[in-house]
Write a protein that holds these residues in place. Structure first.
Motif, PDB file in Angstrom:
ATOM      1  N   ARG A  76       0.859  -1.190   0.000  1.00  0.00           N
ATOM      2  CA  ARG A  76       0.000   0.000   0.000  1.00  0.00           C
ATOM      3  C   ARG A  76       0.894   1.239   0.000  1.00  0.00           C
ATOM      4  O   ARG A  76       1.810   1.348   0.806  1.00  0.00           O
ATOM      5  CB  ARG A  76      -0.901   0.023   1.231  1.00  0.00           C
ATOM      6  CG  ARG A  76      -1.812   1.252   1.235  1.00  0.00           C
ATOM      7  CD  ARG A  76      -2.673   1.347   2.465  1.00  0.00           C
ATOM      8  NE  ARG A  76      -3.599   2.470   2.335  1.00  0.00           N
ATOM      9  CZ  ARG A  76      -4.205   3.044   3.359  1.00  0.00           C
ATOM     10  NH1 ARG A  76      -4.019   2.591   4.592  1.00  0.00           N
ATOM     11  NH2 ARG A  76      -5.006   4.062   3.162  1.00  0.00           N
ATOM     12  N   HIS A  77       0.578   2.148  -0.857  1.00  0.00           N
ATOM     13  CA  HIS A  77       1.302   3.416  -0.931  1.00  0.00           C
ATOM     14  C   HIS A  77       0.298   4.527  -0.651  1.00  0.00           C
ATOM     15  O   HIS A  77      -0.222   5.167  -1.565  1.00  0.00           O
ATOM     16  CB  HIS A  77       1.979   3.580  -2.297  1.00  0.00           C
ATOM     17  CG  HIS A  77       2.895   2.445  -2.617  1.00  0.00           C
ATOM     18  ND1 HIS A  77       4.108   2.271  -1.987  1.00  0.00           N
ATOM     19  CD2 HIS A  77       2.753   1.411  -3.469  1.00  0.00           C
ATOM     20  CE1 HIS A  77       4.691   1.177  -2.447  1.00  0.00           C
ATOM     21  NE2 HIS A  77       3.879   0.629  -3.345  1.00  0.00           N
ATOM     22  N   ARG A  78       0.035   4.733   0.626  1.00  0.00           N
ATOM     23  CA  ARG A  78      -1.036   5.631   1.072  1.00  0.00           C
ATOM     24  C   ARG A  78      -0.914   7.031   0.476  1.00  0.00           C
ATOM     25  O   ARG A  78      -1.903   7.625   0.046  1.00  0.00           O
ATOM     26  CB  ARG A  78      -1.059   5.692   2.594  1.00  0.00           C
ATOM     27  CG  ARG A  78      -2.203   6.518   3.150  1.00  0.00           C
ATOM     28  CD  ARG A  78      -2.155   6.562   4.691  1.00  0.00           C
ATOM     29  NE  ARG A  78      -3.238   7.378   5.202  1.00  0.00           N
ATOM     30  CZ  ARG A  78      -3.218   8.710   5.258  1.00  0.00           C
ATOM     31  NH1 ARG A  78      -2.159   9.380   4.825  1.00  0.00           N
ATOM     32  NH2 ARG A  78      -4.241   9.372   5.750  1.00  0.00           N
ATOM     33  N   ASP A  79       0.301   7.580   0.457  1.00  0.00           N
ATOM     34  CA  ASP A  79       0.465   8.940  -0.059  1.00  0.00           C
ATOM     35  C   ASP A  79       0.015   9.062  -1.514  1.00  0.00           C
ATOM     36  O   ASP A  79      -0.501  10.103  -1.924  1.00  0.00           O
ATOM     37  CB  ASP A  79       1.911   9.407   0.085  1.00  0.00           C
ATOM     38  CG  ASP A  79       2.302   9.624   1.546  1.00  0.00           C
ATOM     39  OD1 ASP A  79       1.400   9.808   2.388  1.00  0.00           O
ATOM     40  OD2 ASP A  79       3.512   9.605   1.841  1.00  0.00           O
ATOM     41  N   GLN A  80       0.168   7.997  -2.281  1.00  0.00           N
ATOM     42  CA  GLN A  80      -0.250   8.025  -3.683  1.00  0.00           C
ATOM     43  C   GLN A  80      -1.767   8.002  -3.836  1.00  0.00           C
ATOM     44  O   GLN A  80      -2.289   8.333  -4.900  1.00  0.00           O
ATOM     45  CB  GLN A  80       0.382   6.865  -4.449  1.00  0.00           C
ATOM     46  CG  GLN A  80       1.876   7.023  -4.598  1.00  0.00           C
ATOM     47  CD  GLN A  80       2.525   5.817  -5.246  1.00  0.00           C
ATOM     48  OE1 GLN A  80       1.854   4.904  -5.714  1.00  0.00           O
ATOM     49  NE2 GLN A  80       3.854   5.811  -5.258  1.00  0.00           N
ATOM     50  N   GLU A  81      -2.474   7.637  -2.780  1.00  0.00           N
ATOM     51  CA  GLU A  81      -3.929   7.644  -2.821  1.00  0.00           C
ATOM     52  C   GLU A  81      -4.476   9.066  -2.932  1.00  0.00           C
ATOM     53  O   GLU A  81      -5.633   9.265  -3.295  1.00  0.00           O
ATOM     54  CB  GLU A  81      -4.508   6.963  -1.571  1.00  0.00           C
ATOM     55  CG  GLU A  81      -4.182   5.489  -1.497  1.00  0.00           C
ATOM     56  CD  GLU A  81      -4.468   4.861  -0.151  1.00  0.00           C
ATOM     57  OE1 GLU A  81      -5.076   5.543   0.727  1.00  0.00           O
ATOM     58  OE2 GLU A  81      -4.074   3.704   0.055  1.00  0.00           O
ATOM     59  N   PHE A  82      -3.635  10.058  -2.653  1.00  0.00           N
ATOM     60  CA  PHE A  82      -4.056  11.452  -2.694  1.00  0.00           C
ATOM     61  C   PHE A  82      -3.612  12.157  -3.969  1.00  0.00           C
ATOM     62  O   PHE A  82      -3.635  13.381  -4.062  1.00  0.00           O
ATOM     63  CB  PHE A  82      -3.551  12.177  -1.438  1.00  0.00           C
ATOM     64  CG  PHE A  82      -4.135  11.591  -0.183  1.00  0.00           C
ATOM     65  CD1 PHE A  82      -5.381  11.999   0.284  1.00  0.00           C
ATOM     66  CD2 PHE A  82      -3.478  10.581   0.501  1.00  0.00           C
ATOM     67  CE1 PHE A  82      -5.942  11.425   1.416  1.00  0.00           C
ATOM     68  CE2 PHE A  82      -4.030  10.004   1.647  1.00  0.00           C
ATOM     69  CZ  PHE A  82      -5.270  10.437   2.099  1.00  0.00           C
ATOM     70  N   GLU A  83      -3.217  11.342  -4.954  1.00  0.00           N
ATOM     71  CA  GLU A  83      -2.812  11.865  -6.259  1.00  0.00           C
ATOM     72  C   GLU A  83      -3.669  11.198  -7.330  1.00  0.00           C
ATOM     73  O   GLU A  83      -3.920   9.998  -7.267  1.00  0.00           O
ATOM     74  CB  GLU A  83      -1.332  11.543  -6.524  1.00  0.00           C
ATOM     75  CG  GLU A  83      -0.382  12.102  -5.482  1.00  0.00           C
ATOM     76  CD  GLU A  83       1.026  11.527  -5.603  1.00  0.00           C
ATOM     77  OE1 GLU A  83       1.281  10.723  -6.526  1.00  0.00           O
ATOM     78  OE2 GLU A  83       1.856  11.882  -4.766  1.00  0.00           O
ATOM     79  N   LEU A  84      -4.099  11.976  -8.310  1.00  0.00           N
ATOM     80  CA  LEU A  84      -4.895  11.447  -9.412  1.00  0.00           C
ATOM     81  C   LEU A  84      -4.113  11.547 -10.711  1.00  0.00           C
ATOM     82  O   LEU A  84      -3.337  12.483 -10.895  1.00  0.00           O
ATOM     83  CB  LEU A  84      -6.201  12.229  -9.558  1.00  0.00           C
ATOM     84  CG  LEU A  84      -7.182  12.169  -8.395  1.00  0.00           C
ATOM     85  CD1 LEU A  84      -8.378  13.067  -8.674  1.00  0.00           C
ATOM     86  CD2 LEU A  84      -7.631  10.742  -8.137  1.00  0.00           C
ATOM     87  N   SER A  85      -4.344  10.607 -11.597  1.00  0.00           N
ATOM     88  CA  SER A  85      -3.760  10.705 -12.935  1.00  0.00           C
ATOM     89  C   SER A  85      -4.703  11.527 -13.810  1.00  0.00           C
ATOM     90  O   SER A  85      -5.884  11.698 -13.490  1.00  0.00           O
ATOM     91  CB  SER A  85      -3.559   9.311 -13.531  1.00  0.00           C
ATOM     92  OG  SER A  85      -4.795   8.776 -13.940  1.00  0.00           O
ATOM     93  N   ALA A  86      -4.190  11.991 -14.918  1.00  0.00           N
ATOM     94  CA  ALA A  86      -5.009  12.781 -15.850  1.00  0.00           C
ATOM     95  C   ALA A  86      -6.138  11.936 -16.443  1.00  0.00           C
ATOM     96  O   ALA A  86      -7.136  12.476 -16.905  1.00  0.00           O
ATOM     97  CB  ALA A  86      -4.130  13.349 -16.955  1.00  0.00           C
ATOM     98  N   ALA A  87      -5.973  10.628 -16.415  1.00  0.00           N
ATOM     99  CA  ALA A  87      -6.974   9.733 -17.010  1.00  0.00           C
ATOM    100  C   ALA A  87      -8.109   9.374 -16.054  1.00  0.00           C
ATOM    101  O   ALA A  87      -9.037   8.664 -16.437  1.00  0.00           O
ATOM    102  CB  ALA A  87      -6.292   8.457 -17.486  1.00  0.00           C
ATOM    103  N   THR A  88      -8.055   9.867 -14.829  1.00  0.00           N
ATOM    104  CA  THR A  88      -9.101   9.539 -13.855  1.00  0.00           C
ATOM    105  C   THR A  88     -10.449  10.045 -14.337  1.00  0.00           C
ATOM    106  O   THR A  88     -10.605  11.214 -14.679  1.00  0.00           O
ATOM    107  CB  THR A  88      -8.775  10.145 -12.476  1.00  0.00           C
ATOM    108  OG1 THR A  88      -7.512   9.645 -12.032  1.00  0.00           O
ATOM    109  CG2 THR A  88      -9.846   9.795 -11.459  1.00  0.00           C
ATOM    110  N   ASP A  89     -11.424   9.138 -14.385  1.00  0.00           N
ATOM    111  CA  ASP A  89     -12.778   9.512 -14.795  1.00  0.00           C
ATOM    112  C   ASP A  89     -13.787   8.773 -13.921  1.00  0.00           C
ATOM    113  O   ASP A  89     -13.423   7.959 -13.072  1.00  0.00           O
ATOM    114  CB  ASP A  89     -13.012   9.233 -16.284  1.00  0.00           C
ATOM    115  CG  ASP A  89     -12.899   7.768 -16.662  1.00  0.00           C
ATOM    116  OD1 ASP A  89     -12.754   6.896 -15.767  1.00  0.00           O
ATOM    117  OD2 ASP A  89     -12.949   7.466 -17.861  1.00  0.00           O
TER     118      ASP A  89
END
Length: 184
Positions: free
Chosen positions: A76-89
């Motif tokens: 689990r990479h918790r900090d990455q849960e607060f980042e979105l990619s440009a492809a998020t829909d």
């Protein structure tokens, strides 16, 4: 009521609470336009999409092998849960949402009343199953509330209440009393 009955009742209540939090957040998300799922109120705030990503990361970690491995998985990479990619829909957000809740309910379905007193760990800290479940109910209620707050803020005058609409409490209470009186 025996201890066994109480534990069985507790597990059913946890399921009911989780279903309610899921339904509430879904009712709020359904009212948002796709672009509104990505709106953060300020640079330090989280969007609905980020909250969902965090919740589902937590669900995957906590409820995968719930009884047998630490609730904080090494991958689990918790900090990455607060980042979105440009492809998020919306489709990706909802796929993650359903996957996360699927893990929660699958894990709950394996639990027996005897498991409620067992010990599990989260970040190496021991918890009874009861404590671990209470922790997650509170965590998901907190985030479901954030989702509702954001959706209500973003939809403003177009918001459709998910509970008793403002100014309708007496009407609701009268309707409920009538139903009870009539045995419905």
């Amino acid at each position: 009521m025996t201890r066994f009955d109480l534990a069985a009742h507790y597990l059913e209540e946890v399921r009911r609470q989780f279903r309610g939090h899921k339904r509430l957040a879904e009712g709020a998300m359904a009212q948002l336009r796709d672009d509104e799922l990505l709106v953060a109120l300020d640079p330090e705030a989280n969007s609905v999409a980020v909250i969902v990503k965090h919740m589902t990361g937590n669900m995957r970690s906590r409820f995968t092998d719930f009884l047998t491995t630490d609730g904080e998985k090494p991958d689990r990479h918790r900090d990455q849960e607060f980042e979105l990619s440009a492809a998020t829909d919306r489709a990706e957000i909802m796929r993650c949402w359903e996957d996360g809740w699927g893990r929660v309910f699958s894990a709950l379905d394996t639990l027996t009343p005897e498991d409620v007193g067992r010990t599990v760990t989260i970040r190496g800290e021991p918890h009874t199953v009861l404590q671990a479940l209470n922790r997650q109910v509170a965590h998901y209620a907190y985030h479901a509330g954030q989702i509702v707050f954001l959706a209500k803020h973003l939809r403003s005058g177009d918001w459709k209440s998910l509970s008793i609409p403002r100014g309708k409490s007496q009407e609701f209470n009268t309707r409920m009393h009538t139903k009870i009186k009539d045995g419905q």
